[in-house]
Design a protein around this motif. Sequence first.
Motif: not given
Length: 240
Positions: A27-33, A74-75, A84-86
Amino acid sequence: MTAKPILYERAGVDGLCPSPVCWRARIALALKGVEVERRAMRFADVEELAATTGSRTVPVLAVDGAMIVNSDAIAAHLDAVAPSGPQLMAGDAATVGADLERELGARIGPLVGADFQRRLLPEDRDYFKQSREARYGRSFEEFEALRGGLELDLAFSLGRLEPQLDEHRYLGGDEIAWSDIVAYSYIAWIAFASPRSMPELVNPVRTWFERLDADWRAICLEPTVPEEPVPEEPAAEPAP
């Protein structure tokens, strides 16, 4: 990041990653693209994992020669290198996430552990059972006899999320934070591992969970190694 990172995560049946802590990394990787190559590791692969990454547990993110171990690390790394991202770890997000990890993990693990074994590869099930029973201090059979009390304890813990979600869209406030990812991953794990243990979520927790689930379920349950598409047969040449 100059090379495509590699995410080492837990292997499960049907090519699905069964681990909520690995889902957090996804999820963290997806939110950060950030796109990664995923590599599924069995519990039985622990020596190979340790030799490759220096860690005996997953998730591990291998990037530019560094090995980043655990989903919270990782986050934090992603916050630093992919702004970028939250900002997942901003403010007290790391502390709140760690508190949720301790509380929800202690409530949910004993409740779903026996059912969760079917989501693991057959060669990993005995290890999982023995290691988790040692961690919790009881057998899965004993926990089954205590199911009613465990369900009440979980309902109490989930109820503690309500005041924040009454006031804000997310546990992190107005933006998604690490606390949202931790809490979501544990509740989603119940539905995945042991549907009979899934509590009835009441508003505002239900609204919050369903909103995140609409976006994050597919991320968590995407097969680690997608099946290769079956090539189409060439169209037949028309008869002369």
